[in-house]
Design an enzyme around this catalytic site. Structure first.
Site, short mmCIF file in Angstrom:
data_model
loop_
_atom_site.label_atom_id
_atom_site.label_comp_id
_atom_site.label_asym_id
_atom_site.label_seq_id
_atom_site.Cartn_x
_atom_site.Cartn_y
_atom_site.Cartn_z
N ASP A 1 -0.12 0.59 5.50
CA ASP A 1 1.33 0.64 5.71
C ASP A 1 1.61 0.51 7.21
OD1 ASP A 1 3.99 0.94 5.07
OD2 ASP A 1 3.90 3.10 4.81
N GLU B 1 3.08 -4.04 10.45
CA GLU B 1 3.74 -5.27 10.94
C GLU B 1 3.30 -5.69 12.36
OE1 GLU B 1 5.36 -3.77 7.54
OE2 GLU B 1 5.45 -2.70 9.45
N ASP C 1 10.17 -0.95 1.41
CA ASP C 1 11.09 0.17 1.21
C ASP C 1 12.37 -0.28 0.51
OD1 ASP C 1 9.19 1.61 2.55
OD2 ASP C 1 10.24 1.63 4.46
#
Length: 765
Positions: free
Chosen positions: A392, A395, A467
């Site tokens: 997670d 990015e 999300d």
């Protein structure tokens, strides 16, 4: 034409060209070019204003094949031909025109500025063809047809994103164009921030542009969309077989803690006899959110906890965030710092950004030594019994979202800026995590779930859509996102059932879990300070609906598992946008029907909002059967269909053969040895493979599997079963046949006469 007053630079006239065994290279007045024939269906185009190309080393794993092609010079152009593509290269302005073998134009550059540079940005403008549609681009919101829209590829932590927000977490610069019963694909292999414009704000051009780097793209042509996806995944890799447990129901929350809560969760599934396979541990399992730790108070004895959960038939997946807390008493930081494994400023100092642990350094996953170190660090979890990882915030995410562009990455020794490296960061983190599982869980199939990635991510990880929000609009948007990821070769994908952000209402959860039954990744998840998202959290009615659909998922596992094997071979996704099989049926692009899709080839799923009891559906050409009642329906028609909350609209294509098993508590539960084969009357000959292996090792890569082919000749009313691979002992000893839409009393089965009765069987119980 070389340039104009707006500082637009174009290639100019070709000054020399050189033929090789794989293509043609050369120079124009203002740039260098190279055309490489990868195979009969794929041609690579490289153009740069620099004398040396700067390719992305991470996405394409294929090498050019030895393919016969022709190269011919004409008065004002050259012609390069394979069996499937004819490429015209104009001499004056380096304009490329791609045609099929019949001479029909598939795609063509703009006449004077098809390829151009404005400063460091490079662009390729394509003339819009009449009635042209565009599909793909991976994790992009909005409608199925991308025409008239603009999209940006820049991996972004987008909490609670809107259903038309862009960009999101993952970049996949690959799209498919369709017009005049022809289709083509373009994969723009440039990792800088890029933009794709499909006729937005103009009626002349589509174009793609990158802020820097080369024009480097692969042009693909096949006779259909499925062929283009297969060709693309030949370049970038296929999705490997997942462990079978990863296909069962997965339960997650931000967060389950302390250890007693995790045990309660596991026991409740078993007490309520709701099948489930996986429990996730989110960031609260860590000490102060530091990766490679367990909180000593919340998880006092993690190894014992994990063993206890696994004894109940569960697998455990833990979250991994890339941020390494800046702390001189924290070994991962001191090791990474001493070994120079973090991304840096040009002066050699580590870049530091704030995330969950506080100020953090970030591993440079574009450096081989960092990937090896990270893979080895995973041993901390593996020795505790962890089965898989959830990557997670990769990015990479930092509070404030901004990493200075001058921050440097190793990029396989090339040294590259954040602008070039950001989009591949998640891909390389997933790669390193996958390698750690492969190296230190030897013989076991890795399971990695990632939020971020780039082209080729399917080789290393499953993807979830981040999300999302607890709303009907997000539920339908998730369907489109998964289908769009599938168009880009990412077969193992899913969304957070119930929505991550906000409170899910009971009917919404019931509808969402029904829909997710027909999704490759079957995971419920919600955030802190929101309502719980377990199947029993919404009252008795929703619990029963959830239980029924989860049980259905486990019944369908022989079909789903076989579909994953087919995807591993072909690259075709399990969740198929109708644009794959019905590419030139305009209705599948209509806003009312773009949420419909095919699951495992033969199941037509109509996603519908939770508050609707009647919805409009479209059945494409052919004959269809209602999945739950067996009602026969003609295709090529629009219908109003009742959809009470208990019944998602699902239909079976005529001719389908569906292998179904008995319900199990979890995927490794002992089977009863029976498989139920449902056959739906069609025309001519139908076939269905049943693929089996041990579900957990990599032995399938060495042909340790079983394949059984079921054939039904509807013309002759003959049924046959053929074992076509037997290197793994089948787990089924009894086959029960159920015929839908026909009265069949006898069938030929492996040369023996069997008494088989016509039956319709309820799938939900």
């Amino acid at each position: 034409m070389n340039s104009n007053k707006s500082n637009l630079l174009v290639p100019g006239q070709i000054t020399n060209e050189k033929l090789s065994s794989t293509g043609v290279s050369g120079k124009t007045e203002n740039c260098y070019f190279k055309l490489t024939v990868y195979n009969e269906t794929s041609i690579r185009v490289q153009v740069s204003i620099k004398s040396e190309f700067s390719p992305n080393p991470y996405s394409v794993i294929a090498s050019p094949e030895e393919v016969k092609f022709s190269w011919e010079e004409k008065n004002d152009h050259y012609v390069l031909k394979t069996k499937k593509i004819e490429l015209i290269l104009e001499k004056d302005n380096f304009r490329l025109i791609f045609k099929n073998s019949s001479g029909t134009i598939l795609s063509e550059d703009a006449a004077l500025f098809g390829i151009n540079w404005q400063g460091t940005a490079v662009s390729c403008y394509k003339k819009l063809q009449q009635w042209e549609k565009f599909i793909g681009l991976g994790e992009k919101t909005g409608g199925l047809n991308r025409y008239g829209q603009t999209y940006t590829n820049w991996n972004t932590d987008h909490f609670g994103y809107g259903t038309n927000a862009d960009p999101l977490y993952l970049s996949l610069p690959f799209y498919i164009g369709l017009h005049h019963d022809n289709c083509y694909g373009i994969f723009f292999d440039n990792s800088h921030k890029s933009t794709f414009n499909f006729g937005a704000g103009n009626n002349r051009f589509s174009y793609f542009t990158a802020e820097d780097g080369d024009l480097d793209y692969y042009f693909i042509h096949e006779k259909n969309v499925g062929g283009i996806i297969s060709a693309y995944t030949t370049l970038t890799g296929k999705t490997p077989m997942p462990p079978k447990w990863a296909l069962g129901y997965q339960q997650c929350r931000y967060s389950y803690y302390p250890d007693k809560e995790v045990i309660r969760l596991a026991k409740t599934f078993r007490e309520k006899e709701i099948p489930a396979d996986t429990i996730y541990l989110d960031i609260h399992h860590m000490e102060e959110c530091k990766v490679f730790t367990f909180d000593k108070k919340r998880f006092e004895k993690p190894t014992e906890l994990i063993k206890h959960i696994k004894d109940l038939g569960f697998k455990v997946v833990v979250i991994l965030d890339p941020g390494i807390k800046v702390d001189e008493d924290y070994p991962p930081y001191t090791e990474g710092n001493e070994q120079q494994l973090f991304i840096k400023y040009p002066d050699g100092k580590n870049y530091e950004g704030q995330v969950w642990p506080g100020w953090c350094a970030f591993p440079d996953f574009t450096k081989p030594e960092t990937r090896d170190w990270w893979a080895e660090k995973l041993n901390f979890y593996l020795q505790a019994g962890v089965d898989g990882f959830w990557t997670d915030m990769n990015e990479p995410a930092t509070w404030g979202q901004t990493i200075p562009d001058l921050v440097q990455f190793n990029y396989e020794g090339q040294i590259a800026s954040h602008k070039k490296s950001r989009n591949v960061y998640g891909l390389q983190m997933a790669r390193s995590t996958n390698n750690g599982l492969a190296n230190y869980h030897q013989g076991k199939r890795p399971f990695v779930l990632t939020r971020s990635g780039f082209a080729g991510i399917q080789r290393y990880a499953a993807v979830w859509t981040g999300d999302n929000v607890a709303s009907d609009e997000h539920m339908l948007a998730g369907v489109r996102l998964v289908n769009s990821l599938g168009l880009g070769g990412i077969s193992f994908a899913g969304y957070d059932i119930g929505g991550f952000v906000g409170n899910t209402q009971p009917k919404l959860f019931a509808r969402w879990i029904a829909l997710a039954t027909f999704c490759p990744l079957f995971r419920a998840h919600t955030m802190i300070n929101s309502n719980a998202s377990e199947p029993w959290a919404f009252g008795e009615e929703v619990e029963q609906i959830s239980k029924n659909y989860i049980r259905l998922r486990y019944k369908l596992l022989p079909l789903i598992y076989t579909a994953f094997y087919k995807s591993y071979q072909s690259g075709i996704p399990l969740s198929k946008s109708l644009s794959i099989d019905y590419s030139f049926d305009d209705k599948v692009y209509h806003g009312a029907y773009e949420n419909q899709y095919l699951f495992c080839e033969h199941l037509l799923v109509a996603a519908v909002e939770s508050y609707k009891e009647i919805t409009k559906i479209y059945l494409p050409e052919g004959t269809w059967y209602h999945f739950f009642t067996g009602e026969k329906l003609d295709g090529d028609q629009e219908l109003l269909w009742e959809c009470p909350i208990e019944y998602l609209p699902v239909f079976v294509k005529a001719g389908a053969i569906l292998p179904v098993q008995s319900v199990k508590t979890h995927t490794e539960d002992v089977k009863d040895g029976q498989i139920n084969i449902h056959i739906y009357k069609g025309m001519g000959l139908s076939e269905q493979l049943i693929y089996e292996d041990d579900g957990k090792s990599t032995a399938y890569q060495k042909s340790s599997f079983s394949k059984t082919l079921i054939r039904m000749d509807f013309t002759a009313n003959k049924l046959s079963i053929e074992k076509i691979a037997a290197n793994y002992e089948s787990e089924y000893h009894t086959a029960n046949f159920f015929f839908h839409g026909m009265q069949l009393h006898k069938a030929s089965l492996a040369g023996k006469k069997l008494e088989i009765s016509h039956k319709n069987v309820a799938f939900l119980d």
